[in-house]
Design a protein around this motif. Structure first.
Motif, PDB file in Angstrom:
ATOM      1  N   SER A 218       0.807  -1.226   0.000  1.00  0.00           N
ATOM      2  CA  SER A 218       0.000   0.000   0.000  1.00  0.00           C
ATOM      3  C   SER A 218       0.837   1.270   0.000  1.00  0.00           C
ATOM      4  CB  SER A 218      -0.931   0.010   1.221  1.00  0.00           C
ATOM      5  OG  SER A 218      -1.839  -1.066   1.160  1.00  0.00           O
ATOM      6  N   TYR A 219       2.152   1.162   0.214  1.00  0.00           N
ATOM      7  CA  TYR A 219       2.995   2.349   0.182  1.00  0.00           C
ATOM      8  C   TYR A 219       4.296   2.034  -0.541  1.00  0.00           C
ATOM      9  CZ  TYR A 219       4.356  -0.011   4.566  1.00  0.00           C
ATOM     10  OH  TYR A 219       4.713  -0.940   5.508  1.00  0.00           O
ATOM     11  N   ARG A 220       4.879   3.068  -1.171  1.00  0.00           N
ATOM     12  CA  ARG A 220       6.076   2.856  -1.980  1.00  0.00           C
ATOM     13  C   ARG A 220       6.969   4.082  -1.922  1.00  0.00           C
ATOM     14  NH1 ARG A 220       2.816   2.647  -7.723  1.00  0.00           N
ATOM     15  NH2 ARG A 220       2.048   4.795  -7.702  1.00  0.00           N
ATOM     16  N   ASP A 223       6.311   7.778  -3.491  1.00  0.00           N
ATOM     17  CA  ASP A 223       5.115   8.516  -3.094  1.00  0.00           C
ATOM     18  C   ASP A 223       5.021   8.807  -1.602  1.00  0.00           C
ATOM     19  OD1 ASP A 223       4.220   8.438  -5.729  1.00  0.00           O
ATOM     20  OD2 ASP A 223       3.218   6.519  -5.439  1.00  0.00           O
ATOM     21  N   ASP A 224       5.812   8.142  -0.795  1.00  0.00           N
ATOM     22  CA  ASP A 224       5.526   8.146   0.635  1.00  0.00           C
ATOM     23  C   ASP A 224       6.685   8.597   1.518  1.00  0.00           C
ATOM     24  OD1 ASP A 224       2.734   6.940   0.948  1.00  0.00           O
ATOM     25  OD2 ASP A 224       3.690   5.552  -0.440  1.00  0.00           O
ATOM     26  N   THR A 273       3.014  10.711   4.900  1.00  0.00           N
ATOM     27  CA  THR A 273       1.885   9.940   4.387  1.00  0.00           C
ATOM     28  C   THR A 273       1.526   8.731   5.246  1.00  0.00           C
ATOM     29  OG1 THR A 273       3.321   8.588   2.969  1.00  0.00           O
ATOM     30  CG2 THR A 273       2.420  10.616   2.023  1.00  0.00           C
ATOM     31  N   PHE A 274       2.460   8.263   6.085  1.00  0.00           N
ATOM     32  CA  PHE A 274       2.216   7.028   6.833  1.00  0.00           C
ATOM     33  C   PHE A 274       2.853   7.121   8.210  1.00  0.00           C
ATOM     34  CE2 PHE A 274       3.407   2.321   7.333  1.00  0.00           C
ATOM     35  CZ  PHE A 274       2.160   1.991   7.854  1.00  0.00           C
ATOM     36  N   LYS A 300      -2.078   9.236   4.564  1.00  0.00           N
ATOM     37  CA  LYS A 300      -2.926   8.229   3.925  1.00  0.00           C
ATOM     38  C   LYS A 300      -3.447   7.209   4.934  1.00  0.00           C
ATOM     39  CE  LYS A 300      -0.221   8.384  -0.389  1.00  0.00           C
ATOM     40  NZ  LYS A 300       0.625   7.571  -1.309  1.00  0.00           N
ATOM     41  N   TRP A 343      -5.336  -2.021   4.111  1.00  0.00           N
ATOM     42  CA  TRP A 343      -5.763  -0.623   4.039  1.00  0.00           C
ATOM     43  C   TRP A 343      -7.197  -0.489   3.549  1.00  0.00           C
ATOM     44  CZ3 TRP A 343      -1.655   3.565   2.592  1.00  0.00           C
ATOM     45  CH2 TRP A 343      -0.597   3.499   3.510  1.00  0.00           C
TER      46      TRP A 343
END
Length: 563
Positions: A218-220, A223-224, A273-274, A300, A343
């Motif tokens: 769900s995260y990479r 982007d995060d 984001t996380f 997110k 998620w």
């Protein structure tokens, strides 16, 4: 039948952590920022981490004659130096044993002595305690190092331990991934002295692969950004915040410790984001007026662990801030993460810890060690490549915790819960913490979850105390009052005084009685305290409260329930 993970099985290479992170073909780019201080003044790229760790590891070997299996203790708050130090020790074939910087000298000395630590790294702030504990544990003064930006004449900085200038340092020390230790972490000690948990290189590599193969999709990296507020000295922060960003190439913004203002500013400034957090942070997000002054829209998902969250609390944060919260589960003995809500299921399975990670098997077992059916409570047993090797110098504890069944090596977690028909796992309490009221079982965590919804409760812990008159245990709640300081009537302790305290306690007791079955009522009353004692991972230290309760008589309690 044992429960299996719904995720596809992932490949786990039999390599040590150094090779897994730095020598694979799909590693992050050297210029990718990995660790950044929350004030923005310091950072390490992936290439920086490798270079600094290599120099430190070579310095340990050449200057200190470091041997495979030697132990280095890190006694420090979160810092961008943490990762390079860890991997420097691993380069030299050593073992890292992180310690809580809140430890007293005696507590630190116990861990140093028990682990056989040969050296310790700390900060200038904690240097006096480190020097005393090192002396008590037989560690040479020259083996006490500093990390961070501050210097002190009493100790070298860790960056000074490197090979002679211009010389080619020694090659990396090779280890056996499945049997050689990478970390010796110490359990929270909720019921006694902390135990050393032996984690191999393979254990940590496995957990990182399993995270990536489940919720990690769900995260990479591109982007995060993750906010590093959980303590690195605990395995939750060590795996999720020190190792995972290096593995995935995700930028981590490092906070030394939790401070709400810095926390909110960091999210807003760095566009986090996380987040991984513990439940008290969720409570602050739901109630503190300061939160409304910051833009948290970049987030997110927030992942919470250590204790269950209620639907009401999750709803409160989502309504107020439009933030999503999922829950996770793990233990020091499982490297640590084993379960997380996907998620896209963060709200459909509220109250659960979600789905089990790939490559794992689980059972819920009754007290007579018979497997329970879906919906029936039992103790959770877990098997998988992330399960620890055993307890350090404690064969008896290892024997009691590990059992071989059907050619699988299960860890008996001590946690009580159940599995639903959708493969969601629930954790309701600890086996040893269940309160027995006249033959009925009362789960402290269930009561705590409900009490967190009361407006007068900022934090809470429930324990069982003895009712000698009725020859049974009864539940008592220790509560951090939401109205602190002058508003609460006491500027010294921040707790309500006199009749107001009694009235607030009775209000909470009656409110709880309206929410639970008769046997779960707070017959032991309510006590207001300034802070709930907790471990680094946010787990309640009930033994501390039980010791306190010995000096508090239910018969004379100002808040004794009349129910």
């Amino acid at each position: 039948m044992p429960a299996n993970s719904p995720y596809p099985t992932v490949h786990i290479p039999e390599v040590d952590l150094w090779e897994f992170i730095f020598d694979r073909n799909d590693r992050p780019a050297d210029g990718q920022t990995i660790y950044r201080s929350c004030d923005g003044n310091r950072h390490y790229t992936f290439g920086d981490v490798k270079a600094a760790a290599t120099a430190f590891g070579q310095g340990l070997i050449t200057r200190w004659n470091w041997k495979q299996g030697d132990v280095l203790n890190i006694y420090a708050p979160n810092d961008v130096d943490f990762g390079p130090i860890v991997y420097g020790v691993l380069y030299a074939g050593g073992i890292v044993s992180p310690a809580n910087p809140a430890y007293s000298v005696d507590e630190l000395s116990f861990q140093l002595s028990n682990s056989g630590s040969r050296a310790i790294v700390t900060t200038k702030t904690f240097l006096p305690q480190a020097l005393k504990a090192a002396a008590m544990s037989g560690i040479e003064r020259s083996k006490v190092l500093l990390l961070g930006t501050d210097r002190d004449q009493q100790a070298q900085h860790w960056t000074e331990i490197q090979p002679e200038h211009g010389s080619r340092g020694p090659l990396r020390c090779k280890v056996k991934p499945t049997t050689d230790l990478a970390f010796l972490v110490y359990s929270s000690g909720t019921t006694g002295l902390p135990k050393g948990v032996m984690l191999s290189h393979h254990n940590i590599v496995a957990d990182l692969c399993m995270i990536h193969g489940s919720v990690g999709t769900s995260y990479r990296s591109e982007d995060d950004k993750i906010l590093g507020v959980l303590p690195f000295f605990h395995i939750y922060g060590l795996t999720g915040l020190v190792h995972q960003p290096l593995h995935r190439g995700i930028e981590l913004v490092v906070m030394p410790a939790f401070d709400l203002k810095v926390f909110l500013e960091s999210i807003q400034t760095h566009k986090i984001t996380f987040l991984y957090v513990a439940p008290p942070v969720i409570v602050r997000l739901s109630r503190d007026e300061m939160v409304s002054k910051y833009d948290l829209s970049s987030v997110k998902m927030i992942t919470s662990g250590a204790a269950p969250l209620t639907k009401e609390l999750i709803d409160s944060v989502h309504r107020r801030l439009n933030l999503k919260i999922n829950q996770a589960y793990g233990l020091s003995e499982t490297s640590p993460m084993t379960h997380t809500q996907p998620w896209d299921e963060w709200y459909s399975s509220v109250g659960s810890v979600g789905k089990m990670f790939p490559n794992m098997t689980a059972k819920y077992m009754s007290p007579d060690e018979k497997e329970t059916q879906a919906g029936e409570p039992g103790e959770l047993w877990l098997a998988g490549p992330n399960v620890f090797l055993g307890y350090w110098k404690n064969d008896e504890a290892t024997k009691n915790a590990i059992i071989n069944v059907d050619r699988r090596r299960y860890f008996k977690t001590g946690d009580v819960g159940f599995l639903d028909t959708n493969n969601n796992f629930y954790i309701t309490d600890r086996v040893k913490e269940l309160i027995k009221y006249k033959g009925w079982q009362v789960a402290p965590a269930e009561l705590e979850g409900k009490l967190m919804d009361h407006p007068l409760v900022n934090d809470v812990a429930v324990i069982g105390i003895e009712d000698r008159e009725n020859h049974t245990e009864i539940p008592r709640a220790y509560i951090v009052h939401s109205k602190r300081g002058a508003d609460a009537g006491d500027t010294t302790t921040g707790l309500p005084k006199g009749k107001q305290s009694e009235a607030d306690a009775e209000e909470i007791i009656k409110w709880t009685a309206s929410k639970v079955a008769n046997h779960k009522r707070l017959r032991g009353g309510v006590r207001f305290i300034d802070e709930i004692p907790k471990s680094a991972a946010g787990k309640i230290l009930r033994r501390v409260l039980k010791e306190r309760a010995k000096n508090e008589s239910v018969a004379t309690s100002q808040t004794k329930s009349k129910l």
